[in-house]
Scaffold this active site. Structure first.
Site, PDB file in Angstrom:
ATOM      1  N   ARG B  64      32.335  35.811  55.683  1.00 53.57           N
ATOM      2  CA  ARG B  64      31.637  35.489  57.380  1.00 53.57           C
ATOM      3  C   ARG B  64      32.671  35.130  58.003  1.00 53.57           C
ATOM      4  O   ARG B  64      32.450  34.983  59.633  1.00 53.57           O
ATOM      5  CB  ARG B  64      31.519  33.522  56.239  1.00 53.57           C
ATOM      6  N   LYS B 167      30.088  37.387  36.688  1.00 56.81           N
ATOM      7  CA  LYS B 167      29.294  36.577  35.999  1.00 56.81           C
ATOM      8  C   LYS B 167      29.103  35.061  36.773  1.00 56.81           C
ATOM      9  O   LYS B 167      29.882  35.005  37.749  1.00 56.81           O
ATOM     10  CB  LYS B 167      29.789  36.298  34.429  1.00 56.81           C
ATOM     11  N   HIS B 197      33.749  40.839  32.391  1.00 54.12           N
ATOM     12  CA  HIS B 197      35.298  41.802  32.272  1.00 54.12           C
ATOM     13  C   HIS B 197      36.058  41.415  31.285  1.00 54.12           C
ATOM     14  O   HIS B 197      36.697  42.577  30.854  1.00 54.12           O
ATOM     15  CB  HIS B 197      36.280  41.190  33.893  1.00 54.12           C
ATOM     16  N   LYS B 201      38.214  45.312  28.583  1.00 56.67           N
ATOM     17  CA  LYS B 201      39.516  45.231  28.319  1.00 56.67           C
ATOM     18  C   LYS B 201      39.926  46.777  27.431  1.00 56.67           C
ATOM     19  O   LYS B 201      39.296  46.284  26.270  1.00 56.67           O
ATOM     20  CB  LYS B 201      39.952  43.511  27.421  1.00 56.67           C
ATOM     21  N   ASP B 254      31.479  28.967  31.090  1.00 56.47           N
ATOM     22  CA  ASP B 254      32.127  29.704  31.575  1.00 56.47           C
ATOM     23  C   ASP B 254      32.793  30.596  30.860  1.00 56.47           C
ATOM     24  O   ASP B 254      33.358  31.891  31.342  1.00 56.47           O
ATOM     25  CB  ASP B 254      33.299  29.065  32.054  1.00 56.47           C
ATOM     26  N   HIS B 259      31.449  36.117  28.168  1.00 56.22           N
ATOM     27  CA  HIS B 259      33.013  36.635  27.378  1.00 56.22           C
ATOM     28  C   HIS B 259      32.736  37.003  25.371  1.00 56.22           C
ATOM     29  O   HIS B 259      33.031  37.504  25.186  1.00 56.22           O
ATOM     30  CB  HIS B 259      34.553  35.915  27.652  1.00 56.22           C
ATOM     31  N   LYS B 349      40.509  24.720  28.434  1.00 54.07           N
ATOM     32  CA  LYS B 349      42.111  25.188  29.760  1.00 54.07           C
ATOM     33  C   LYS B 349      43.282  23.796  28.784  1.00 54.07           C
ATOM     34  O   LYS B 349      42.512  22.600  28.205  1.00 54.07           O
ATOM     35  CB  LYS B 349      41.588  24.713  30.241  1.00 54.07           C
TER      36      LYS B 349
END
Lengths: 321, 498
Positions: B64, B167, B197, B201, B254, B259, B349
């Site tokens: 934008r 994703k 991704h 790897k 997530d 993954h 995390k």
């Protein structure tokens, strides 16, 4: 064999070298011992030691190996010492080191050197012989070394008679040896360009090919290239034609088909392509000796395309001697 | 890497010729975002450095923000310089790469932007176009439909038009199906590249080489010899300014839904008959369909949610947030090979360190002839596939401690990538972008794989949405909440927290 060249002594020197490296390192991440193969380098007397050391330094980054440098000389006798090559990969915190053994040997000592080499090869890993010089094409002096390794790499460009050199390579292959020639490796860029022309439809319906070379005789690369074209295009005549004077090299390739495509090499790094009245320039990287070697070391198994160039459809051992 | 794409070119030499992208343009939607700056442009620059891109390769960025082409190029130059991880920046290369970078400003909801984009692509005249959706997921459907409406969706006899979708592919099974329907209204499935991704790897690709390239592991790779499998993806950092996004996603959506289930599929799938895109993806999909779907009353037994102390104070996060910053689950694969073997998966995390690995715990020897030093039964063999960092493989086995008596101690046999291969490993995005350009979808997820993995996590998501957790339940720097340890302890197992 002199007592100082007992393989156990050399291996002990190697172990001590690592102990010293580990003790002396001031790198936070320590050192990593890297070894994916044994690379035996037979360096002839005329070869510049510094050139070889630099080439090995570059090669080890891509193909960490135990390097065994056989420095060949006219004077008889054997001497040995050990060395290491260390580097810090970009953006990493751990130093990587590869080990090496340098053995000075007279040509007449090669059978002894081969005996010495056997226990020095890194166990259970591939072993490759790099014959750096032209003697390999003139005699069977390297035969004892060939039997120790899975693959032998030569550069026929250094040979006086290119046809004889290509034939020597062919004979090595016929004996069942895995063999590579840097004169073939040098063609990868040009061959890739031809393949891309075919993919783009510019090289359709080829009915004749002419390879124009500079120098008194075609270079081994020119010989391989014409044989590669013959194998890829069965029944299509491929001519080798003498062109301008100068160092032996391929100067132009003319592909006659639905359209005529002419590839000219005004210099070693440029390719001009003429097709349908248009000219397009592209860069063909001139690879250094270590870059050519690196390409060969990444292929340790059968190279079916080169095999076909050397042997046609005959399998090693099938062809008459 | 993968098998070369089949060629009828008589001059082909797949051993020596690098795969190269055909003449094409890459259109990046969301070109002002973090992904473009940190991953996509550095990967493209690196591909250019490796001469994998044609001289005519063009990039068209869209966002934008009003910006000139020069300003966009300068921004990208700074990004590449900053985020190029393991190679130096070459100014000369940039000067040849940059002129083919273009910018089209405009809102994704504005039809005029697509007209401008079409004009730019017409001007560039590249036969093939790859669209990369690096936008907020809510834009995926609208952008794809707008591309279709603007006549930009389908390729023709001169070239292909493909789309790469980041994703998450939906936020649950229904939305994933709805998104797929919108995508297929413009792009056929074979032109849709859903990027994960992790699959790009090198170390994840090496799982396939390790399993199917070696003869000694596959015979042991089953319920008879494997006791359990652990897959851990731990991050030491928190949400790092992505609080608003992460609050909607959480660790289960997530990381695990995409993954880690893909990694699990790679670990557990059957050997494919061929190493090609369809065969590989068929096997992964089959495995995902074999994962037992938890019943509602099993969820609290087989899944654990966690949230680190301090998450609710992060910028953009609801002070009462119920988002999981840690998720762990026990999955079972219902097939002959894996029946009864638990697959423990966790991701979180603010854990003690950044580490992704897969641990395969083998059964103990059938008869304990020896004891270990502490007098207990010796620890069984453990195979660890390290994805990041320190990529490599380790095998733990028992060895006699030197000296008199038969004292056994576990030792480790290690393979480290750097000790055997000096070659730089391409980044996942380098691999995957090139794959999309050459038409190799092996490492991309297919619609049926996406749907199968949503089905696996749906009962957990539904259960967690209905529940109210007493968050936070773990401290930063811990390996998640205590319930996660209990989940394994019930089976007599323990997380590897090395």
């Amino acid at each position: 064999m002199p007592a100082t060249l007992e393989p156990e002594k050399i291996l002990k020197d190697l172990r001590n070298l690592w102990i010293e490296l580990g003790r002396d390192t001031d790198v936070a991440g320590g050192i990593l011992r890297a070894c994916g193969m044994t690379l035996v380098v037979a360096a002839e007397a005329a070869a510049e030691p510094e050139d070889l050391r630099r080439a090995l330094g570059v090669l080890m980054h891509h193909h960490p190996a135990r390097a065994i440098v056989l420095r060949l000389r006219e004077q008889s006798g054997l001497d040995a010492n050990v060395f290491s090559q260390c580097w810090m990969p970009f953006g990493k915190h751990q130093q990587i080191c590869a080990e090496g053994i340098e053995i000075a040997a007279g040509y007449g000592d090669l059978p002894h050197a081969a005996q010495l080499l056997l226990p020095l090869l890194a166990p259970d890993l591939p072993a490759v012989l790099w014959c750096r010089g032209s003697r390999v094409f003139e005699s069977d002096v390297f035969a004892p070394l060939n039997s120790l390794v899975q693959k032998t790499i030569v550069d026929s460009y250094t040979a006086a008679d290119p046809y004889a050199a290509v034939e020597a390579v062919r004979q090595l292959r016929k004996q069942g040896r895995m063999v590579a020639d840097l004169s073939w490796t040098k063609l990868t860029g040009l061959r890739e360009l031809i393949a891309s022309l075919f993919d783009a439809g510019s090289a359709a319906g080829i009915h004749s090919v002419e390879v124009i070379y500079a120098g008194d005789m075609p270079s081994p690369s020119a010989i391989y290239f014409s044989q590669w074209m013959e194998r890829a295009l069965p029944g299509v005549p491929v001519g080798l034609k003498r062109g301008p004077d100068g160092p032996r090299s391929i100067r132009a390739v003319v592909l006659s088909g639905e359209r005529e495509v002419v590839l000219k090499r005004p210099d070693s790094g440029t390719m001009e392509m003429y097709c349908g009245g248009k000219m397009r320039k592209s860069t063909i990287l001139r690879l250094s000796e270590e870059e050519l070697m690196s390409e060969e070391l990444s292929i340790l198994g059968l190279d079916p395309v080169f095999d076909k160039v050397l042997l046609g459809d005959a399998l090693p051992g099938d062809a008459p001697e | 890497m993968l098998n070369p794409v089949a060629s009828n070119n008589p001059f082909a030499d797949p051993l020596r010729f690098d795969r190269r992208a055909p003449e094409c343009a890459l259109v990046i939607f969301g070109a002002n975002g973090d992904l473009t700056k940190r991953k996509l442009l550095p990967a493209l620059y690196r591909l250019a450095y490796e001469r994998r891109l044609p001289d005519s390769f063009a990039i068209v960025g869209n966002s934008r923000t009003p910006m000139t082409g020069d300003a966009f190029r300068e921004k990208m130059r700074e990004s590449v310089k900053e985020f190029l991880e393991d190679s130096p920046f070459d100014e000369d290369l940039w000067n040849t790469f940059a002129p083919n970078i273009h910018y089209v400003a405009g809102d994704l909801n504005d039809a005029r932007m697509y007209a401008d984009l079409k004009a730019k692509l017409d001007e560039l005249k590249r036969p093939n176009v790859l669209y990369y959706l690096s936008t907020q997921p809510s834009y995926y459907g609208p952008v794809i439909e707008a591309l279709g409406a603007a006549g930009l969706g389908r390729g023709d006899e001169h070239g292909w038009h493909r789309v790469v979708i980041e994703k998450p592919f939906g936020h649950d099974l229904d939305s994933a199906r709805a998104l797929n329907a919108r995508v297929h209204s413009v792009f056929p499935e074979h032109e849709v590249y859903r990027i994960d991704h992790y699959l790009g790897k090198e170390t994840v690709q090496n799982i396939t080489a390790f399993r199917f390239g070696n003869g000694i592991f596959e015979p042991l790779w089953n319920r008879r010899y494997v006791n359990y499998v652990q897959i851990t993806a731990a991050e030491s950092i928190g949400v790092e300014g992505r609080g608003a996004y992460y609050q909607e996603a959480g660790a289960l959506r997530d990381m695990i839904q995409n993954h880690l289930l893909q990694v699990m599929a790679t670990i557990a799938m059957e050997p494919p008959a061929l190493f090609d895109s369809d065969s590989m993806r068929d096997e992964r999909a089959k495995l995902l369909r074999s994962v037992k779907i938890m019943k509602p009353d099993e969820v609290s037994f087989h899944a654990v949610a966690g949230q680190y102390r301090g998450f609710r104070e992060e910028k953009g996060v609801d002070p009462e947030s119920q988002t999981n910053t840690f998720a762990a689950a026990t999955f079972f694969v219902e097939n002959w090979r894996w029946a009864g073997v638990p697959f423990y998966i966790r991701s979180g995390k603010k854990m003690p360190k950044r580490s992704t690995d897969i641990a395969i715990q083998f059964n103990s020897a059938p008869h304990a002839l020896f004891t270990s030093e502490d007098g207990r039964a010796p620890r069984p063999n453990l195979l660890i596939l390290r994805i990041q960092p320190e990529e490599g493989i380790s095998l733990r086995f028992l060895s006699k401690y030197p000296g008199s008596g038969m004292r056994l101690r576990p030792v480790s046999m290690d393979f480290n990538y750097g000790s055997s291969f000096g070659e730089r490993s391409p980044s996942a995005y380098e691999t995957l972008l090139l794959d999309a350009m050459v038409g190799d979808a092996t490492l991309y997820t297919r619609q049926d794989m996406v749907e199968a993995s949503w089905k696996v996590v749906t009962p957990i998501l539904e259960n967690w949405t209905e529940r109210s957790f007493e968050f936070p339940n773990y401290e930063p720097g811990a390996w998640g909440p205590a319930e996660s340890d209990s989940m394994l302890a019930r089976n007599g197992h323990k997380w590897r927290n090395a």
